[in-house]
Write an enzyme that holds these catalytic residues in place. Structure first.
Site, PDB file in Angstrom:
ATOM      1  N   PHE A 116      -2.773  -5.353  -8.485  1.00  0.00           N
ATOM      2  CA  PHE A 116      -2.226  -5.286  -9.847  1.00  0.00           C
ATOM      3  C   PHE A 116      -1.685  -6.667 -10.211  1.00  0.00           C
ATOM      4  O   PHE A 116      -0.523  -6.989  -9.988  1.00  0.00           O
ATOM      5  CB  PHE A 116      -1.121  -4.236  -9.894  1.00  0.00           C
ATOM      6  CG  PHE A 116      -0.678  -3.887 -11.279  1.00  0.00           C
ATOM      7  CD1 PHE A 116      -1.473  -3.153 -12.126  1.00  0.00           C
ATOM      8  CD2 PHE A 116       0.568  -4.306 -11.742  1.00  0.00           C
ATOM      9  CE1 PHE A 116      -1.062  -2.832 -13.408  1.00  0.00           C
ATOM     10  CE2 PHE A 116       1.000  -3.993 -13.019  1.00  0.00           C
ATOM     11  CZ  PHE A 116       0.184  -3.250 -13.850  1.00  0.00           C
ATOM     12  N   GLY A 117      -2.570  -7.510 -10.765  1.00  0.00           N
ATOM     13  CA  GLY A 117      -2.187  -8.875 -11.100  1.00  0.00           C
ATOM     14  C   GLY A 117      -2.664  -9.276 -12.483  1.00  0.00           C
ATOM     15  O   GLY A 117      -3.870  -9.314 -12.733  1.00  0.00           O
ATOM     16  N   PHE A 118      -1.728  -9.587 -13.381  1.00  0.00           N
ATOM     17  CA  PHE A 118      -2.061  -9.950 -14.761  1.00  0.00           C
ATOM     18  C   PHE A 118      -1.111 -11.046 -15.239  1.00  0.00           C
ATOM     19  O   PHE A 118      -0.018 -11.226 -14.702  1.00  0.00           O
ATOM     20  CB  PHE A 118      -1.934  -8.734 -15.689  1.00  0.00           C
ATOM     21  CG  PHE A 118      -2.843  -7.596 -15.330  1.00  0.00           C
ATOM     22  CD1 PHE A 118      -4.110  -7.503 -15.882  1.00  0.00           C
ATOM     23  CD2 PHE A 118      -2.442  -6.629 -14.434  1.00  0.00           C
ATOM     24  CE1 PHE A 118      -4.959  -6.467 -15.545  1.00  0.00           C
ATOM     25  CE2 PHE A 118      -3.280  -5.579 -14.082  1.00  0.00           C
ATOM     26  CZ  PHE A 118      -4.544  -5.505 -14.644  1.00  0.00           C
ATOM     27  N   ASP A 152       2.126   6.526   6.596  1.00  0.00           N
ATOM     28  CA  ASP A 152       2.170   7.938   6.210  1.00  0.00           C
ATOM     29  C   ASP A 152       1.339   8.154   4.934  1.00  0.00           C
ATOM     30  O   ASP A 152       0.725   7.227   4.405  1.00  0.00           O
ATOM     31  CB  ASP A 152       3.631   8.334   5.996  1.00  0.00           C
ATOM     32  CG  ASP A 152       3.858   9.833   6.009  1.00  0.00           C
ATOM     33  OD1 ASP A 152       2.884  10.595   6.161  1.00  0.00           O
ATOM     34  OD2 ASP A 152       5.025  10.252   5.866  1.00  0.00           O
ATOM     35  N   HIS A 160      -1.273  -6.313  -3.193  1.00  0.00           N
ATOM     36  CA  HIS A 160      -2.123  -7.422  -2.754  1.00  0.00           C
ATOM     37  C   HIS A 160      -1.308  -8.510  -2.054  1.00  0.00           C
ATOM     38  O   HIS A 160      -0.143  -8.731  -2.350  1.00  0.00           O
ATOM     39  CB  HIS A 160      -2.925  -8.000  -3.924  1.00  0.00           C
ATOM     40  CG  HIS A 160      -2.088  -8.475  -5.074  1.00  0.00           C
ATOM     41  ND1 HIS A 160      -2.620  -8.923  -6.251  1.00  0.00           N
ATOM     42  CD2 HIS A 160      -0.743  -8.569  -5.247  1.00  0.00           C
ATOM     43  CE1 HIS A 160      -1.668  -9.282  -7.076  1.00  0.00           C
ATOM     44  NE2 HIS A 160      -0.521  -9.081  -6.481  1.00  0.00           N
ATOM     45  N   ASN A 161      -1.963  -9.155  -1.081  1.00  0.00           N
ATOM     46  CA  ASN A 161      -1.396 -10.283  -0.323  1.00  0.00           C
ATOM     47  C   ASN A 161      -0.277  -9.887   0.633  1.00  0.00           C
ATOM     48  O   ASN A 161       0.383 -10.763   1.220  1.00  0.00           O
ATOM     49  CB  ASN A 161      -0.853 -11.383  -1.265  1.00  0.00           C
ATOM     50  CG  ASN A 161      -1.822 -11.746  -2.353  1.00  0.00           C
ATOM     51  OD1 ASN A 161      -3.012 -11.935  -2.111  1.00  0.00           O
ATOM     52  ND2 ASN A 161      -1.323 -11.823  -3.586  1.00  0.00           N
ATOM     53  N   SER A 213       2.547  -9.715  -2.086  1.00  0.00           N
ATOM     54  CA  SER A 213       2.934 -10.941  -1.383  1.00  0.00           C
ATOM     55  C   SER A 213       4.178 -10.791  -0.518  1.00  0.00           C
ATOM     56  O   SER A 213       4.875 -11.769  -0.241  1.00  0.00           O
ATOM     57  CB  SER A 213       3.127 -12.091  -2.391  1.00  0.00           C
ATOM     58  OG  SER A 213       1.960 -12.301  -3.140  1.00  0.00           O
TER      59      SER A 213
END
Length: 268
Positions: free
Chosen positions: A122-124, A172, A179-180, A198
């Site tokens: 989820f990167g914007f 679990d 991400h990262n 990150s």
């Protein structure tokens, strides 16, 4: 009025539906049939360029795409999709309806039903005109050996570094790994834990249920976090932590006791 046989044949031909098969459509269909075949052990479907050990079981309804690599004794459950160039180590068991893409999975892992690994994170960012623009997500998710991943857990692939889950870590159900993220070996993440992008985690870390960790935070090895805690800054020392924001466990307990005494006085 009599109608000649020739005239009748002409009228029938006008009513008969016709199909036109383009050369390109026929070629695509025949090519697809040639490239994908039925796997004898289980009845699943595989691409001819995939590298699959003869001992692999691919259940009916599962699909293994091009250039995927499946090691000895891998089990792929029905409804699972193994994407292009995915690598799965030996003796790994993959449940039903799992989605694997842009990832490498180690040896002797267990991936439960509904898990998704390797999808975009989820990167914007917002450009000068206020438009929401997607950041490129081009790297992989790397799962170590002897890792167990609970049902419906999601692990995003990396953008500036690979997302990594260390050897012998256990996740679990319903865990989100952004991400990262890099998680060390021997970690345990309980249900509904969420780790933002990150984050760097050391070895032998335990997260209670619904623990949240904000992005770009580092956590030292041998840290334990109580359920519902929220980590908002780096944790540099091993030990037990809890609360929102997370603090050493003794401090958190004093905070809880203090709030309890204040609320009791207010009632009186």
């Amino acid at each position: 009025m009599a109608i000649s046989v020739k005239r009748l044949s002409h009228l029938i031909s006008l009513k008969r539906p016709t199909k036109h098969f383009g050369v390109s459509n026929y070629s695509a269909s025949s090519t697809s049939q040639i490239e994908y075949s039925k796997w004898n052990n289980g009845g699943g479907t595989f691409h001819k360029s995939a590298c699959i050990d003869p001992t692999v079981l691919i259940e009916i309804g599962a699909v293994v795409h091009s250039k995927a690599v499946l090691g000895p004794n891998v089990h792929v459950g029905s409804g699972t999709v193994v994407g292009p160039e995915v690598t799965v180590g030996h003796s790994t068991r993959i449940g039903y309806n799992v989605g694997l893409i842009n990832c490498r999975i180690g040896d002797s892992c267990v991936v439960h039903h509904g898990v998704c690994i390797g999808q975009d994170g989820f990167g914007f960012f917002v450009d000068d005109k206020g438009n929401m623009m997607k950041k490129p997500q081009l790297l992989k998710a790397v799962i170590g050996n002897h890792v167990e991943i609970g049902a419906n857990t999601c692990i995003d692939r990396g953008s500036w570094r690979d997302t990594v889950i260390g050897d012998h870590s256990k996740l679990d159900n319903l865990v989100q790994i952004g991400h990262n993220v890099v998680i060390g070996k021997g970690c345990m993440l309980c249900g509904q834990a969420g780790i933002a992008g990150s984050v760097t985690m050391g070895d032998y870390i335990t997260l209670g249920g619904r623990v949240a960790i904000r992005d770009h935070v580092s956590i030292a090895s041998k840290v334990r976090l109580a359920a519902n805690s929220c980590v908002t800054k780096d944790i540099t020392e091993p030990g037990d932590y809890g609360g929102f924001p997370a603090v050493p466990i003794h401090e958190w307990r004093r905070q809880v006791a203090c709030r309890y005494r204040i609320s009791k006085k207010a009632i009186l």
